[in-house]
Design a protein around this motif. Structure first.
Motif, mmCIF file in Angstrom:
data_model
loop_
_atom_site.group_PDB
_atom_site.id
_atom_site.type_symbol
_atom_site.label_atom_id
_atom_site.label_comp_id
_atom_site.label_asym_id
_atom_site.label_seq_id
_atom_site.Cartn_x
_atom_site.Cartn_y
_atom_site.Cartn_z
ATOM 1 N N TYR A 41 0.836 -1.197 0.000
ATOM 2 C CA TYR A 41 0.000 0.000 0.000
ATOM 3 C C TYR A 41 0.871 1.248 0.000
ATOM 4 N N THR A 42 1.949 1.224 0.791
ATOM 5 C CA THR A 42 2.813 2.399 0.920
ATOM 6 C C THR A 42 3.326 2.851 -0.438
ATOM 7 N N GLU A 43 3.819 1.899 -1.215
ATOM 8 C CA GLU A 43 4.323 2.211 -2.555
ATOM 9 C C GLU A 43 3.197 2.715 -3.451
ATOM 10 N N ALA A 44 2.040 2.042 -3.391
ATOM 11 C CA ALA A 44 0.917 2.427 -4.244
ATOM 12 C C ALA A 44 0.432 3.829 -3.924
ATOM 13 N N ILE A 45 0.249 4.117 -2.642
ATOM 14 C CA ILE A 45 -0.256 5.427 -2.242
ATOM 15 C C ILE A 45 0.706 6.541 -2.664
ATOM 16 N N LYS A 46 1.981 6.239 -2.646
ATOM 17 C CA LYS A 46 2.984 7.237 -3.028
ATOM 18 C C LYS A 46 2.957 7.546 -4.520
ATOM 19 N N LEU A 47 2.647 6.540 -5.341
ATOM 20 C CA LEU A 47 2.835 6.684 -6.792
ATOM 21 C C LEU A 47 1.562 6.610 -7.628
ATOM 22 N N ILE A 48 0.446 6.164 -7.048
ATOM 23 C CA ILE A 48 -0.736 5.855 -7.855
ATOM 24 C C ILE A 48 -1.341 7.089 -8.511
ATOM 25 N N HIS A 49 -1.035 8.284 -7.995
ATOM 26 C CA HIS A 49 -1.582 9.502 -8.605
ATOM 27 C C HIS A 49 -1.126 9.659 -10.048
ATOM 28 N N ARG A 50 -0.009 9.011 -10.404
ATOM 29 C CA ARG A 50 0.489 9.094 -11.782
ATOM 30 C C ARG A 50 -0.224 8.126 -12.712
ATOM 31 N N ASP A 51 -0.891 7.138 -12.143
ATOM 32 C CA ASP A 51 -1.428 6.031 -12.944
ATOM 33 C C ASP A 51 -2.795 6.298 -13.557
ATOM 34 N N CYS A 52 -3.589 7.165 -12.926
ATOM 35 C CA CYS A 52 -4.949 7.479 -13.400
ATOM 36 C C CYS A 52 -5.746 6.215 -13.731
ATOM 37 N N PRO A 53 -5.883 5.293 -12.771
ATOM 38 C CA PRO A 53 -6.557 4.016 -13.087
ATOM 39 C C PRO A 53 -8.072 4.160 -13.184
ATOM 40 N N ASP A 54 -8.665 3.344 -14.059
ATOM 41 C CA ASP A 54 -10.119 3.201 -14.092
ATOM 42 C C ASP A 54 -10.568 2.196 -13.031
ATOM 43 N N LEU A 55 -9.687 1.235 -12.728
ATOM 44 C CA LEU A 55 -10.014 0.181 -11.764
ATOM 45 C C LEU A 55 -8.770 -0.153 -10.960
ATOM 46 N N ILE A 56 -8.950 -0.284 -9.636
ATOM 47 C CA ILE A 56 -7.877 -0.723 -8.750
ATOM 48 C C ILE A 56 -8.257 -2.077 -8.171
ATOM 49 N N ILE A 57 -7.373 -3.063 -8.333
ATOM 50 C CA ILE A 57 -7.568 -4.392 -7.763
ATOM 51 C C ILE A 57 -6.650 -4.504 -6.553
ATOM 52 N N ILE A 58 -7.213 -4.802 -5.375
ATOM 53 C CA ILE A 58 -6.372 -4.876 -4.181
ATOM 54 C C ILE A 58 -6.744 -6.088 -3.333
ATOM 55 N N ASP A 59 -5.720 -6.576 -2.605
ATOM 56 C CA ASP A 59 -5.957 -7.559 -1.554
ATOM 57 C C ASP A 59 -6.062 -6.786 -0.245
#
Length: 214
Positions: A41-59
């Motif tokens: 999560y730490t890595e995702a939260i730091k970088l996901i703003h660049r990804d502009c996803p339509d869908l996020i799949i998470i455990d």
């Protein structure tokens, strides 16, 4: 299809083998584009703003952060649809996740091709629960007798929670597709929501339908 934009997907999964398998399966589809995959999560939260996803799949069980806290952060920051793909069958976790407005809660026991079909339903505006997850919800789910919906609108809402499309709702209820759309518009107006995922969340929070019941 020429001109059709592939939906952007981000994956958060700490199990290396499963993350690689999911990534491979997603990338094989002509409908999706795996923008990024993260182990924490730490890595995702730091970088996901660049990804502009339509869908996020998470455990929900990524170890570096409480899963519900991570989910809550993602839902507060990004308009993306979110689907939980996990082994967790704890009712408190399930209901907290559903109350945050996720569009799917699917167990990892499902074959990957079936999971991708569920992703397709969600991308198209549906909401999907694994059958055993729906049963867990039903164990404590009692209908609200003060529903603002008519019996027919309740039938339509129940089918929405199962990920049905306009045409599938129409076929199951033996009504015209335009009639199903009219019912859905009326449901949105009465529940003060603007999408199927919001309607599913409202249905769960206000106990308006028996999710998963036949």
């Amino acid at each position: 299809m020429i001109g059709k934009l592939r939906k952007r997907i981000v994956l958060i999964e700490e199990d290396d083998k499963l993350r690689e398998g999911l990534s491979f399966t997603i990338e094989r589809s002509s409908n999706y584009f795996l923008v990024n995959s993260y182990k924490t999560y730490t890595e995702a939260i730091k970088l996901i703003h660049r990804d502009c996803p339509d869908l996020i799949i998470i455990d929900i069980t990524v170890a570096d952060m409480d899963g519900v806290d991570g989910l809550r952060f993602l839902k507060s920051k990004y308009p993306s649809e979110i689907v939980i793909f996990t082994n967790v069958e704890d009712s408190s976790v399930i209901n907290e996740a559903l109350s945050l407005g996720i569009s799917g809660y699917i167990l990892k026991s499902v074959p990957l091709p079936d999971f991708i079909r569920s992703v397709e339903q969600i991308i198209n505006g549906g909401a999907v629960l694994s059958p055993s997850i729906a049963k867990i919800v039903l164990e404590f789910f009692h209908l609200n007798p003060y529903t603002p919906l008519s019996d027919r609108e309740t039938d339509v809402l129940r089918l929405i929670t199962r990920g049905k499309t306009y045409s599938e709702i129409a076929a199951e209820l033996n009504i015209a597709v335009e009639t199903s759309k009219t019912h859905i518009r009326n449901i949105y107006r009465k529940l003060k929501v603007n999408s199927k995922s919001e309607a599913v969340r409202k249905a769960l929070n206000d106990k308006l339908v028996s999710v998963g019941a036949d």
